[in-house]
Scaffold this motif. Sequence first.
Motif, mmCIF file in Angstrom:
data_model
loop_
_atom_site.group_PDB
_atom_site.id
_atom_site.type_symbol
_atom_site.label_atom_id
_atom_site.label_comp_id
_atom_site.label_asym_id
_atom_site.label_seq_id
_atom_site.Cartn_x
_atom_site.Cartn_y
_atom_site.Cartn_z
ATOM 1 N N LEU A 148 6.638 2.266 6.949
ATOM 2 C CA LEU A 148 6.961 1.994 5.551
ATOM 3 C C LEU A 148 6.563 3.121 4.601
ATOM 4 O O LEU A 148 6.804 3.027 3.399
ATOM 5 N N VAL A 149 5.995 4.206 5.125
ATOM 6 C CA VAL A 149 5.770 5.383 4.280
ATOM 7 C C VAL A 149 7.038 6.236 4.203
ATOM 8 O O VAL A 149 7.145 7.126 3.359
ATOM 9 N N LEU A 150 8.003 5.976 5.081
ATOM 10 C CA LEU A 150 9.208 6.802 5.164
ATOM 11 C C LEU A 150 10.021 6.769 3.870
ATOM 12 O O LEU A 150 10.334 7.815 3.288
ATOM 13 N N GLY A 151 10.379 5.577 3.409
ATOM 14 C CA GLY A 151 11.193 5.450 2.201
ATOM 15 C C GLY A 151 10.521 6.029 0.969
ATOM 16 O O GLY A 151 11.135 6.820 0.232
ATOM 17 N N PRO A 152 9.252 5.659 0.686
ATOM 18 C CA PRO A 152 8.583 6.209 -0.493
ATOM 19 C C PRO A 152 8.454 7.728 -0.486
ATOM 20 O O PRO A 152 8.662 8.387 -1.511
ATOM 21 N N MET A 153 8.111 8.327 0.684
ATOM 22 C CA MET A 153 7.975 9.785 0.720
ATOM 23 C C MET A 153 9.309 10.478 0.499
ATOM 24 O O MET A 153 9.394 11.488 -0.199
ATOM 25 N N LEU A 154 10.379 9.935 1.103
ATOM 26 C CA LEU A 154 11.710 10.507 0.883
ATOM 27 C C LEU A 154 12.083 10.470 -0.594
ATOM 28 O O LEU A 154 12.611 11.437 -1.149
ATOM 29 N N MET B 117 0.808 -1.220 0.000
ATOM 30 C CA MET B 117 0.000 0.000 0.000
ATOM 31 C C MET B 117 0.844 1.274 0.000
ATOM 32 O O MET B 117 0.581 2.197 -0.781
ATOM 33 N N PRO B 118 1.913 1.384 0.822
ATOM 34 C CA PRO B 118 2.742 2.591 0.754
ATOM 35 C C PRO B 118 3.450 2.787 -0.580
ATOM 36 O O PRO B 118 3.880 3.906 -0.892
ATOM 37 N N MET C 215 -3.762 1.525 7.735
ATOM 38 C CA MET C 215 -2.883 1.998 6.664
ATOM 39 C C MET C 215 -3.644 2.908 5.706
ATOM 40 O O MET C 215 -3.096 3.911 5.214
ATOM 41 N N THR C 216 -4.907 2.586 5.449
ATOM 42 C CA THR C 216 -5.748 3.442 4.610
ATOM 43 C C THR C 216 -5.859 4.835 5.212
ATOM 44 O O THR C 216 -5.695 5.850 4.519
ATOM 45 N N GLN C 217 -6.122 4.905 6.513
ATOM 46 C CA GLN C 217 -6.223 6.193 7.196
ATOM 47 C C GLN C 217 -4.913 6.969 7.094
ATOM 48 O O GLN C 217 -4.913 8.191 6.880
ATOM 49 N N LEU C 218 -3.800 6.272 7.253
ATOM 50 C CA LEU C 218 -2.497 6.929 7.185
ATOM 51 C C LEU C 218 -2.259 7.514 5.797
ATOM 52 O O LEU C 218 -1.854 8.682 5.655
ATOM 53 N N LEU C 219 -2.495 6.718 4.756
ATOM 54 C CA LEU C 219 -2.284 7.198 3.389
ATOM 55 C C LEU C 219 -3.214 8.364 3.071
ATOM 56 O O LEU C 219 -2.806 9.342 2.436
ATOM 57 N N GLN C 220 -4.459 8.262 3.512
ATOM 58 C CA GLN C 220 -5.403 9.354 3.272
ATOM 59 C C GLN C 220 -4.981 10.626 3.994
ATOM 60 O O GLN C 220 -5.148 11.731 3.484
#
Length: 422
Positions: free
Chosen positions: A98-104, A29-30, A53-58
């Motif tokens: 796991l949102v850390l790497g993609p956002m960076l 998902m991330p 995870m849905t809430q986090l991404l949103q």
Amino acid sequence: MDSILVTGNGPLNGQIPIAGAKNACLTLMPATLLSEEPLTLTNAPRLSDIKTMTQLLQSLGAEVSSLQDGQVQAMSSHNIDNHVAEYDIVRKMRASNLVLGPMLARLGQAVVSLPGGCAIGARPMDLHIHGLEALGAEIELKEGYLHAKAPRGLKGAEIELSFASVGATENIMMAATLAKGTTVIRNAAREPEIVDLADCLKKMGAHIDGAGSSSIIIEGVDRLHGATHPVVTDRIELGTYMLAPAICGGEVELLGGRMDLVGAFAEKLDQAGINVSETDKGLLVSRNNGRVKAVDVTTEPFPGFPTDLQAQMMALMCTAEGTSVLEEKIFENRFMHAPELTRMGANIEVHGGTATVTGVERLKGAPVMATDLRASVSLILAGLAAEGETLVNRVYHLDRGYEHVVRKFSGVGAKIERIKGS
């Protein structure tokens, strides 16, 4: 707070469908954050962690739609307008990091709260941080948040992990897909979830070789595009339900099961006297008459025996013939289910990271308390093999990793019901 009432009811027979993997889906998902184009996941499990995870991404600005009764997650990150993953969401679940790497990689910056999840040990972020810093990120810990930025972008590097961490491998791999140049991850985790993530990223246009081995090579690209990807079968749910006929007797077919996902676990079941065979639809598990044999277990990174099946295996060993030794080498503090099993008549001694279990002929039902996700289902398995009623309290952990657990056990003849709390 809900509880689950289990009554020992003899052998189990029938079929149980196995869902998509929680740990894989929470990693996939991330990956939507890496591209402006849509990412669609099929065979997604219907779990509370997926909702988290849905809430986090949103909260970051991604669009996430749950379709087909939750089995399809349709995502788009074309308009990410926030780079802060707040504590109130992240604290609920370890995989939020796991949102850390993609956002960076895509945004050049990220602020991520240190994560939460089950209380089974420290599970530090050191390996994630060191790996991302090797790619050129600047990371600082302030007031419980990781403040990360890559002002000059990420650049490929050779990274050797001191431990084959699944989460660190995933975070570094996702970040490296958009880094300039070549990244090599040595001593990489080899779990099926790593291979599944690599397969998905390759569909999105990433260049990745070696996933599933200890050395993964990523050639960075300028951008990733959209894709549709099916989530791999959940090997932990598969192993858990394989233990149902093992501990109760009977014959159960696990639909969608694959031997390559549970090889080391299936070997231990074979040593204990449990029959496991492949069918056209999955795996068939049966137990002959009489008690199972005690076997020793040591948890290890894949392809070794999974730590996430240790609690469930302990439940089986509680009624085995002989004495077994279970050694936990992945997470400290992961024997909290042992005192609860002892309340049911089990003979267990815990010393540090080792539990010695001397099998008894029969467990007895009792009120018990779930301490974490896998402990929850281990107590249900024990209750299925016990005399009388077992009331498993605090089962909110269960909803994080097992969809429709009462329905699936009931479908093969178990006497089990969920009791709603006030």
